[in-house]
Design an enzyme around this catalytic site. Sequence first.
Site, mmCIF file in Angstrom:
data_model
loop_
_atom_site.group_PDB
_atom_site.id
_atom_site.type_symbol
_atom_site.label_atom_id
_atom_site.label_comp_id
_atom_site.label_asym_id
_atom_site.label_seq_id
_atom_site.Cartn_x
_atom_site.Cartn_y
_atom_site.Cartn_z
ATOM 1 C CG HIS A 61 -1.934 1.085 1.248
ATOM 2 N ND1 HIS A 61 -3.265 0.848 1.547
ATOM 3 C CD2 HIS A 61 -1.862 2.415 1.009
ATOM 4 C CE1 HIS A 61 -3.944 1.985 1.490
ATOM 5 N NE2 HIS A 61 -3.112 2.960 1.174
ATOM 6 C CG HIS A 69 -1.013 7.028 -0.958
ATOM 7 N ND1 HIS A 69 -2.217 7.140 -1.615
ATOM 8 C CD2 HIS A 69 -1.269 6.316 0.155
ATOM 9 C CE1 HIS A 69 -3.163 6.531 -0.916
ATOM 10 N NE2 HIS A 69 -2.608 6.004 0.163
ATOM 11 C CE LYS A 81 -7.839 1.900 -0.950
ATOM 12 N NZ LYS A 81 -6.758 2.813 -0.633
ATOM 13 C CG HIS A 123 -10.150 4.318 3.065
ATOM 14 N ND1 HIS A 123 -8.954 4.986 3.212
ATOM 15 C CD2 HIS A 123 -10.929 4.743 4.089
ATOM 16 C CE1 HIS A 123 -9.013 5.783 4.260
ATOM 17 N NE2 HIS A 123 -10.205 5.660 4.821
ATOM 18 C CG HIS A 177 -5.205 2.085 5.656
ATOM 19 N ND1 HIS A 177 -6.556 2.069 5.790
ATOM 20 C CD2 HIS A 177 -4.943 2.822 4.553
ATOM 21 C CE1 HIS A 177 -7.089 2.766 4.800
ATOM 22 N NE2 HIS A 177 -6.140 3.227 4.041
ATOM 23 C CG LEU A 193 -8.263 10.493 7.549
ATOM 24 C CD1 LEU A 193 -9.058 11.248 6.508
ATOM 25 C CD2 LEU A 193 -9.093 10.279 8.822
ATOM 26 C CG ASP A 214 -1.925 4.735 4.053
ATOM 27 O OD1 ASP A 214 -2.010 5.089 2.856
ATOM 28 O OD2 ASP A 214 -2.647 5.182 4.945
HETATM 29 C C1 NCD Z 1 -3.897 8.972 2.089
HETATM 30 C C2 NCD Z 1 -3.439 10.031 1.101
HETATM 31 O O1 NCD Z 1 -2.957 11.083 1.532
HETATM 32 O O2 NCD Z 1 -3.518 9.787 -0.108
HETATM 33 N N1 NCD Z 1 -4.002 9.592 3.389
HETATM 34 C C3 NCD Z 1 -3.942 8.968 4.577
HETATM 35 O O3 NCD Z 1 -4.115 9.621 5.600
HETATM 36 N N2 NCD Z 1 -3.681 7.689 4.659
HETATM 37 C C4 NCD Z 1 -5.180 8.384 1.638
HETATM 38 C C5 NCD Z 1 -5.548 7.132 2.376
HETATM 39 O O4 NCD Z 1 -4.956 6.077 2.190
HETATM 40 O O5 NCD Z 1 -6.476 7.201 3.198
HETATM 41 ZN ZN ZN Z 2 -3.544 4.936 1.542
#
Ligand code: NCD
Ligand code: ZN
Length: 349
Positions: free
Chosen positions: A17, A19, A103, A140, A178, A223, A251
Amino acid sequence: MTSKHNQLTLLRPDDWHVHFRDGDILDTVVDFTARQFSRGIVMPNLTPPVTDVDNARNYRKRIMDAMSDHYNFEPLMTCYLMDEMNFEEIERGFREGVFFAVKLYPSGATTNSALGVTDITSLYDVFEKMSVIGMPLLVHGETPDPAIDIFDREAFFIDQVLEPLVREFQGLKVVFEHVTTKEGVDFVRSQGERVAATITAHHLVINRSDIFKGGIRPHLYCLPIAKREHHRLALREAATSGHQSFFLGTDTAPHSRNLKESACGCAGIFSAPAALEIYAQVFDEENALDNLESFASINGARFYNLPLNQSSITLKRQPNTVPQYIECSDRSVLIPFLAGESLNWKILE
Ligand code: NCD
Ligand code: ZN
């Protein structure tokens, strides 16, 4: 896995996971992940989100271009689910090896989720077809309902959405992304092998009081938000147990410092700079280093029917200070999780 007192060698781990963002942030962050992980599931919540095969292919290429040549990291791309979805496009992406998974963001639940799903039942035909072709659904797991207390949104989602979904589609592979609560851990344990969960490094380390320790700490806001201490302990137990259904997903979610340190700061914790080292520290604290390899390098690959990685990675027990900040090519700044703090483990380069 071999573990001497001060050194630990395990199969190279994967991050299920991630970003990566795009543009300057992408250029800055991708090597932090590629340095320690072999594969990573790349989340599609860009603006606009990744919803078709061409965009996913192009984004994948931008990731590869941003990565230093000496890394072999493989990005696994995902499709962002919206209310109106053309399943042929999803299926084509899956068959062509571009889309690895889908997703699901409940609309409004988190960063860039506005175009996400408002009515999950409208997608039941999509889930049926995904079950047939064996395409995993990554969830999510929070209700976006503002009437539900933010700390209860995960438990509420399990009862109202996830449990019925998993019951309805017995053949669908589902990853509860998560997971942050004892309820979530218990739910995953109560299911068979086709339901799993990722656990972040930061949710193993912080509880909700830490977000307010001595003042408000925007770099600990993410989150799903960190929960009470007994939830953190349940996550630590699940991750370090070696149970097949729990695996590593950082995450890591970078936002520039000015967007975090703001009157309305973004959700997301940037953990990539020291992710594996933080997990190692947690497993060490729990006297569970023997299970780190299952969690980080085996359980996820088995769940996704992928081969185990061939190469390995070695960590040494030695002081390792997390950078205070990382400067991006556009001169904005990212603050890593545990910035400036000293860890006990360091990857041997
Ligand atoms: C993630 C993001 O910033 O893209 N933020 C987070 O707090 N984890 C989005 C997500 O996975 O919820
Ligand atoms: Zn995420």
